[in-house]
Structures are given as C-alpha cells and as structure tokens.
Design a protein around this motif. Sequence first.
Motif, PDB file in Angstrom:
ATOM      1  N   PHE A   1      -5.815   5.342   0.412  1.00 32.84           N
ATOM      2  CA  PHE A   1      -7.122   4.633   0.219  1.00 32.84           C
ATOM      3  C   PHE A   1      -8.145   5.115   1.167  1.00 32.84           C
ATOM      4  O   PHE A   1      -9.013   4.576   1.718  1.00 32.84           O
ATOM      5  CB  PHE A   1      -6.831   3.165   0.584  1.00 32.84           C
ATOM      6  CG  PHE A   1      -5.858   2.320  -0.401  1.00 32.84           C
ATOM      7  CD1 PHE A   1      -6.529   2.220  -1.494  1.00 32.84           C
ATOM      8  CD2 PHE A   1      -4.839   2.047   0.052  1.00 32.84           C
ATOM      9  CE1 PHE A   1      -6.051   1.248  -2.478  1.00 32.84           C
ATOM     10  CE2 PHE A   1      -3.890   1.368  -1.176  1.00 32.84           C
ATOM     11  CZ  PHE A   1      -4.188   1.021  -2.227  1.00 32.84           C
TER      12      PHE A   1
ATOM     13  N   ASP B   1     -12.020   3.950   1.141  1.00 36.52           N
ATOM     14  CA  ASP B   1     -12.184   2.843   0.288  1.00 36.52           C
ATOM     15  C   ASP B   1     -12.692   1.698   1.036  1.00 36.52           C
ATOM     16  O   ASP B   1     -12.319   1.548   2.144  1.00 36.52           O
ATOM     17  CB  ASP B   1     -10.799   3.048  -0.499  1.00 36.52           C
ATOM     18  CG  ASP B   1     -10.901   3.695  -2.020  1.00 36.52           C
ATOM     19  OD1 ASP B   1     -11.634   4.014  -2.482  1.00 36.52           O
ATOM     20  OD2 ASP B   1      -9.648   4.200  -1.885  1.00 36.52           O
TER      21      ASP B   1
ATOM     22  N   THR C   1     -13.496  -0.506  -4.492  1.00 33.01           N
ATOM     23  CA  THR C   1     -13.012   0.807  -4.576  1.00 33.01           C
ATOM     24  C   THR C   1     -11.623   0.993  -4.563  1.00 33.01           C
ATOM     25  O   THR C   1     -10.966   1.604  -5.556  1.00 33.01           O
ATOM     26  CB  THR C   1     -13.606   1.906  -4.080  1.00 33.01           C
ATOM     27  OG1 THR C   1     -13.626   1.934  -2.339  1.00 33.01           O
ATOM     28  CG2 THR C   1     -15.350   1.750  -4.109  1.00 33.01           C
TER      29      THR C   1
ATOM     30  N   TYR D   1      -9.342   1.548  -7.632  1.00 33.34           N
ATOM     31  CA  TYR D   1      -8.333   2.827  -7.607  1.00 33.34           C
ATOM     32  C   TYR D   1      -6.823   2.255  -7.663  1.00 33.34           C
ATOM     33  O   TYR D   1      -5.953   3.112  -8.195  1.00 33.34           O
ATOM     34  CB  TYR D   1      -8.614   3.498  -6.308  1.00 33.34           C
ATOM     35  CG  TYR D   1      -7.655   4.551  -6.153  1.00 33.34           C
ATOM     36  CD1 TYR D   1      -7.872   5.864  -6.963  1.00 33.34           C
ATOM     37  CD2 TYR D   1      -6.808   4.934  -5.115  1.00 33.34           C
ATOM     38  CE1 TYR D   1      -7.148   7.090  -6.930  1.00 33.34           C
ATOM     39  CE2 TYR D   1      -6.173   6.116  -4.870  1.00 33.34           C
ATOM     40  CZ  TYR D   1      -6.315   7.228  -5.904  1.00 33.34           C
ATOM     41  OH  TYR D   1      -5.605   8.341  -5.701  1.00 33.34           O
TER      42      TYR D   1
ATOM     43  N   ASN E   1      -6.038   1.861 -11.275  1.00 39.17           N
ATOM     44  CA  ASN E   1      -5.660   3.145 -11.908  1.00 39.17           C
ATOM     45  C   ASN E   1      -4.304   3.909 -11.612  1.00 39.17           C
ATOM     46  O   ASN E   1      -3.950   4.530 -12.528  1.00 39.17           O
ATOM     47  CB  ASN E   1      -6.827   4.074 -11.525  1.00 39.17           C
ATOM     48  CG  ASN E   1      -8.239   3.897 -12.094  1.00 39.17           C
ATOM     49  OD1 ASN E   1      -8.222   2.927 -13.164  1.00 39.17           O
ATOM     50  ND2 ASN E   1      -9.128   4.103 -11.548  1.00 39.17           N
ATOM     51  N   GLN E   2      -3.873   3.313 -10.591  1.00 42.35           N
ATOM     52  CA  GLN E   2      -2.630   4.097 -10.127  1.00 42.35           C
ATOM     53  C   GLN E   2      -1.324   3.286 -10.525  1.00 42.35           C
ATOM     54  O   GLN E   2      -0.253   3.834 -10.519  1.00 42.35           O
ATOM     55  CB  GLN E   2      -2.476   4.108  -8.582  1.00 42.35           C
ATOM     56  CG  GLN E   2      -3.406   5.063  -7.783  1.00 42.35           C
ATOM     57  CD  GLN E   2      -3.862   6.716  -8.528  1.00 42.35           C
ATOM     58  OE1 GLN E   2      -2.737   7.336  -8.578  1.00 42.35           O
ATOM     59  NE2 GLN E   2      -4.801   6.632  -9.313  1.00 42.35           N
TER      60      GLN E   2
ATOM     61  N   GLU F   1     -16.376  -2.405 -14.132  1.00 45.83           N
ATOM     62  CA  GLU F   1     -16.987  -1.394 -13.598  1.00 45.83           C
ATOM     63  C   GLU F   1     -18.168  -0.970 -14.410  1.00 45.83           C
ATOM     64  O   GLU F   1     -19.491  -0.587 -13.797  1.00 45.83           O
ATOM     65  CB  GLU F   1     -16.019  -0.342 -13.399  1.00 45.83           C
ATOM     66  CG  GLU F   1     -15.044  -0.187 -12.395  1.00 45.83           C
ATOM     67  CD  GLU F   1     -14.211   1.101 -12.526  1.00 45.83           C
ATOM     68  OE1 GLU F   1     -14.064   1.494 -11.467  1.00 45.83           O
ATOM     69  OE2 GLU F   1     -13.611   1.454 -13.382  1.00 45.83           O
TER      70      GLU F   1
END
Length: 266
Positions: free
Chosen positions: A203, A206, A210, A214, A217-218, A243
């Motif tokens: 991170f 971040d 964010t 993120y 997404n992971q 977003e």
Amino acid sequence: MALSINGLLRELAYEYYISYDSQEDNSIKTSLTNISGKLRNEFGTKLISVSDFGSYKRDTILPRAYDSGSDVDIMVKFNHATLAKTPDTYRTWLLAFADKHFSRSSVYRDFPTVVVELGHIKFDLVPAYEVSYWSTSTLYIPDSRNEWQSTDPSALTADLTRVNTHYGSIVKPIIRLLKAWNTRAGKPYSSYELEKAIININFSGDNYQTGFFYAINQLSDYGKPQWAKEKIATLKKYKGYVEAYLYNNDMPKALLWLYYILPPRK
C-alpha cells in the motif's frame, strides 16, 4: 480534477469498528472475563491458559450491526502433555461446560469449535495445546477433519500490526471495509483468508480510497465456487463504476455505486 471519497471511506471504516470502551466493546470484555473465569474454575489444572485471539484482538472484527455472525475467538489451551486427549474429547468437554454454565444461551458444536451465542455476540471456544522444543513452540488446534493442525495466530497479529504501522494505519480500516462488503456478499471469503490476502498487499503511497480500490483489484477468485467468483467479479465491476463517476465529477452516482458495495451507516 476527479472527486475523492477518501474521507467517506475513512468514516465508514471507523463505523465498521468496535471502538474501545464502547457499549459493545465493554459487553464483550465483560463476557470474556466471565467465560474465562468459569473455564478456569471448571477445569482447574487441566488448563494451561485461556485467552482471546482472532479478529477481535486484531481490531478487524465488525460490529454485530454489520455482521450478525461476528464472533470472538477464545483459545482454551489444555494440559495436553498430561491429558493427551483427541480434539473431539476436548470439544465434548467444552460443550458440556457451555451447556452447564450458559443454558439460557444458544450452545452448539461448529467445527472446530464450540459456540456460545450470547445476546450481543458469539464466542467460539477453541481447544488447543502447545508443544515446546528448546526456544520454539508449536500451537495446535482442531481442523475440520477433527484432527490436530498447527497454527500461529500471534504471527498474523504481529504481521498486521507491522504492516498497518508501516502504511500509515490504513490496512486495518481497509480490512474492515472489505469485510463489510464480504458479509453483505454472503462471505465469498473466510475472515481469515481475507485478512491474509490484504496483509500481503503493498500500500505504498496509498490513502483509504486508493488503497481500498487497489485491494479490490488484488482479490483473487482462484479456487472459489462459481457463486463466489460472481460476487468478486461484481465487486470489481461496481468499483470501476465508482472510479468512473468520481473521475467525471459525478458524486451522487459515485456514491450510489459505492453503497452497492458497502453498507451505509446505521
């Protein structure tokens, strides 16, 4: 310039937190003291120790208002060197103990634990034992097959504390945000595997927003059943909508899609 929901996510992460000395926290502490004392009185020298562990100790447990299945783990460490019993025997003892002392509550077996469900939260009694070799020790708890498995909950707690400090105290809040989604989505991840996955994310640089995006997404759907894969895919799709609307400075629509992901304040 794109709009931001960083502050809102920070507020929601705090909303999904059992804050120190709150009514819920005090109720949990009172029950922990009560259960621990009764266990020690009941089993005496058969016990080595009684301690809480898990998400409550790591500050990642959700309030009952956001997760009716929230539970507090209590490790009941038996004197296994003397007793040498099977996991099922220890669980049978704990079930009898719970039936005796909490007869007005819901008490039942739930592999690999015994659950005592009080009005404000559930407590999972986990039988355990520890084997020491020189300067090292290994802790064992039952697995779903009713056999012993090694575990190291203190390592996870230490790792989370370390990364949370390293990344400016955003990791625990992000875990709670994703746990709130996970609960709403029917729990495609176990609490433990979700925490493990997020602890391993970088991170750097971040903030809440964010970092939250993120982390989404992971998230992997590897090995998940189809229903869970669909929930994870939907999460990522909705995150993309949030977003996009933030980028277009359309806060009402961004919030609309955010609240499809996260439960609003209660």
